[in-house]
Design a protein around this motif. Structure first.
Motif, PDB file in Angstrom:
ATOM      1  N   MET A   1       0.765  -1.031  -0.283  1.00 16.78           N
ATOM      2  CA  MET A   1      -0.408   0.175  -0.286  1.00 16.78           C
ATOM      3  C   MET A   1       0.978   0.958  -0.617  1.00 16.78           C
ATOM      4  O   MET A   1       0.890   1.776   1.103  1.00 16.78           O
ATOM      5  N   ILE A   2       1.386   1.501  -0.983  1.00 18.44           N
ATOM      6  CA  ILE A   2       2.592   2.430  -1.222  1.00 18.44           C
ATOM      7  C   ILE A   2       1.543   3.852  -0.995  1.00 18.44           C
ATOM      8  O   ILE A   2       2.121   4.919  -0.264  1.00 18.44           O
ATOM      9  N   ASP A   3       1.028   3.964  -1.533  1.00 15.57           N
ATOM     10  CA  ASP A   3      -0.100   5.276  -1.476  1.00 15.57           C
ATOM     11  C   ASP A   3       0.267   5.854  -0.236  1.00 15.57           C
ATOM     12  O   ASP A   3      -0.094   7.197   0.353  1.00 15.57           O
ATOM     13  N   ASP A   4      -0.578   4.675   1.002  1.00 16.30           N
ATOM     14  CA  ASP A   4      -1.389   5.115   1.794  1.00 16.30           C
ATOM     15  C   ASP A   4      -0.072   4.802   2.774  1.00 16.30           C
ATOM     16  O   ASP A   4      -0.211   5.877   4.382  1.00 16.30           O
ATOM     17  N   THR A   5       0.836   4.194   2.553  1.00 13.60           N
ATOM     18  CA  THR A   5       1.783   4.833   3.489  1.00 13.60           C
ATOM     19  C   THR A   5       2.359   6.398   2.992  1.00 13.60           C
ATOM     20  O   THR A   5       3.344   6.885   4.021  1.00 13.60           O
ATOM     21  N   LEU A   6       2.923   6.245   2.042  1.00 17.30           N
ATOM     22  CA  LEU A   6       3.614   7.607   1.528  1.00 17.30           C
ATOM     23  C   LEU A   6       2.675   8.619   2.876  1.00 17.30           C
ATOM     24  O   LEU A   6       2.645   9.605   3.213  1.00 17.30           O
ATOM     25  N   ALA A   7       0.914   8.227   2.410  1.00 17.44           N
ATOM     26  CA  ALA A   7       0.405   9.732   3.079  1.00 17.44           C
ATOM     27  C   ALA A   7       0.649   9.992   4.999  1.00 17.44           C
ATOM     28  O   ALA A   7       0.354  10.844   5.324  1.00 17.44           O
ATOM     29  N   VAL A   8       0.246   8.606   5.325  1.00 16.98           N
ATOM     30  CA  VAL A   8       0.824   8.603   6.571  1.00 16.98           C
ATOM     31  C   VAL A   8       2.329   8.937   6.935  1.00 16.98           C
ATOM     32  O   VAL A   8       2.463   9.552   7.835  1.00 16.98           O
ATOM     33  N   LEU A   9       3.038   8.867   6.342  1.00 18.06           N
ATOM     34  CA  LEU A   9       4.696   9.562   6.306  1.00 18.06           C
ATOM     35  C   LEU A   9       4.254  10.894   6.567  1.00 18.06           C
ATOM     36  O   LEU A   9       5.190  11.752   7.259  1.00 18.06           O
ATOM     37  N   PHE A  10       4.016  10.929   5.365  1.00 21.78           N
ATOM     38  CA  PHE A  10       3.956  12.556   5.553  1.00 21.78           C
ATOM     39  C   PHE A  10       2.758  13.137   6.143  1.00 21.78           C
ATOM     40  O   PHE A  10       3.399  14.255   6.791  1.00 21.78           O
ATOM     41  N   THR A  11       2.087  12.677   6.701  1.00 16.72           N
ATOM     42  CA  THR A  11       1.481  13.254   8.269  1.00 16.72           C
ATOM     43  C   THR A  11       1.539  13.606   9.500  1.00 16.72           C
ATOM     44  O   THR A  11       1.203  14.367  10.256  1.00 16.72           O
ATOM     45  N   HIS A  12       2.308  11.534   9.405  1.00 16.64           N
ATOM     46  CA  HIS A  12       2.878  11.601  10.764  1.00 16.64           C
ATOM     47  C   HIS A  12       4.259  11.185  10.908  1.00 16.64           C
ATOM     48  O   HIS A  12       4.791  10.675  10.714  1.00 16.64           O
ATOM     49  N   PRO A  13       5.117  12.878  10.986  1.00 11.82           N
ATOM     50  CA  PRO A  13       6.660  12.517  11.002  1.00 11.82           C
ATOM     51  C   PRO A  13       7.357  11.982  11.699  1.00 11.82           C
ATOM     52  O   PRO A  13       8.210  11.854  12.211  1.00 11.82           O
ATOM     53  N   GLN A  14       6.647  11.168  13.012  1.00 11.58           N
ATOM     54  CA  GLN A  14       7.180  11.066  13.996  1.00 11.58           C
ATOM     55  C   GLN A  14       7.418   8.901  13.768  1.00 11.58           C
ATOM     56  O   GLN A  14       8.181   8.042  13.935  1.00 11.58           O
ATOM     57  N   VAL A  15       6.760   8.671  12.619  1.00 12.47           N
ATOM     58  CA  VAL A  15       6.346   7.153  12.059  1.00 12.47           C
ATOM     59  C   VAL A  15       7.212   7.060  11.096  1.00 12.47           C
ATOM     60  O   VAL A  15       8.064   7.669  10.214  1.00 12.47           O
TER      61      VAL A  15
END
Length: 340
Positions: free
Chosen positions: A238-252
């Motif tokens: 789920m690359i798009d979902d992964t990128l969205a989370v990394l962008f939105t939650h920089p602690q991850v």
């Protein structure tokens, strides 16, 4: 006489420098298992690492699990990583690899094997708590608190409740995330691939593909903004979902996990390249998902060292620097890992 002493001193410094240079640069493996050698059956099994052919094709005349095990036991493929012959052989090969590649492993698994390995290689094995009902390891929060206070474990990983069909925001996990945030305990959660056909294998009938999405982690992240958490297997595919989370939650952070050797090299590199080129290379950590196939660990390392789209700095970040930052290693610990 003074000149001779200076010459000797320079000679000794040169030897020390040469020794440090010859030692492999350290690697932190954030995803490592200590298991019995027969964890996948008493017969020898082999993985194709990296896989270059198809995953096992389901034969409708028999249960899928039989197809999967035959695929492991009777490989007619290239790039094979064979399982160790017994526990002693697995331990021997594992320790040789840890020394050869200067690896420091965050390890979970069978308690007996984990403690045996940790006892004989305490500086390289950091014990982590594997948590999931399907593993028979779902201790109550009060027990977990005591174990960590006693120093029995240092990291809460792998939280593998995806195999139980649980989302990360399932209410049953809330007390563990609250405790981990309060006590600054690193947490690794399985979000991504397991064995192909997981719902049809013994022990994980509730595994679902939709739980590959890191978006299911969002409410946990917002509720616990100080939680040190990383996504194992980087949420593949789920690359798009992964990128969205990394962008939105920089602690991850993410680790590369089993996709570094169970996926085709092209697929893995395409996935990793998307993450790095999107600007999240500092949040990617090495993880081999080491199980019972020793050669697979070397293949995982090569998946980074031979990635032509990564700079040398990016390779070192993935193999060591990012994990050292995430784990909050001290300068003294980092220097020790580098032989300084």
């Amino acid at each position: 006489m003074k000149k001779n002493k200076i010459t000797l001193l320079l000679f000794l410094i040169g030897i020390i420098h040469l020794t440090a240079q010859e030692k492999a640069l350290p690697i932190i493996d954030m995803h490592f298992h200590a298991l019995y050698a027969n964890a996948y059956g008493n017969e020898p099994t082999a993985l194709c690492t990296p896989i270059e052919t198809n995953y096992p094709v389901h034969d409708f005349s028999k249960p899928y699990e039989q197809t999967w095990m035959e695929w492991l036991r009777n490989p007619n493929r290239e790039n094979l990583s064979w399982s160790a012959k017994d526990d002693a052989d697995l331990k021997k090969q594992t320790f040789e690899l840890l020394e050869k590649y200067n690896i420091y492993a965050i390890a979970n698994g069978n308690e007996e094997i984990l403690r045996d390995w940790q006892k004989d290689m305490p500086e390289r094995i950091t014990p982590a708590l594997w948590y999931a009902k399907y593993l028979g390891s779902e201790p109550p929060i009060d027990s977990v608190k005591v174990w960590f206070e006693q120093g029995k474990y240092k990291v809460f990983a792998e939280v593998a409740t995806q195999y139980d069909g649980k989302r990360p925001d399932d209410p049953s996990l809330a007390p563990y995330f609250e405790w981990a945030e309060e006590n600054d305990i690193p947490v690794g959660i399985h979000i991504g691939t397991g064995p192909p056909g997981s719902p049809y294998l013994t022990g994980s009938p509730n595994y679902r593909a939709r739980l590959h999405s890191p978006l299911a982690l969002e409410e946990v992240l917002v509720k616990h903004p100080k939680l040190r958490i990383w996504i194992m297997h980087a949420g593949w595919p789920m690359i798009d979902d992964t990128l969205a989370v990394l962008f939105t939650h920089p602690q991850v952070y993410v680790d590369i996990g089993i996709i570094s050797h169970l996926n085709t090299r092209k697929e893995f590199h395409n996935y990793l390249k998307r993450i790095v080129e999107a600007g999240f290379g500092k949040q990617v950590m090495f993880g081999s998902d080491y199980i019972v196939w020793p050669k697979a660990l070397e293949v995982s390392i090569e998946s980074i060292t031979k990635a032509d789209f990564l700079t040398e700095e990016q390779k070192r970040d993935i193999l060591y620097n990012n994990a050292a930052r995430f784990l909050k290693l001290s300068k003294e610990e980092i220097d020790k890992h580098h032989g300084i």
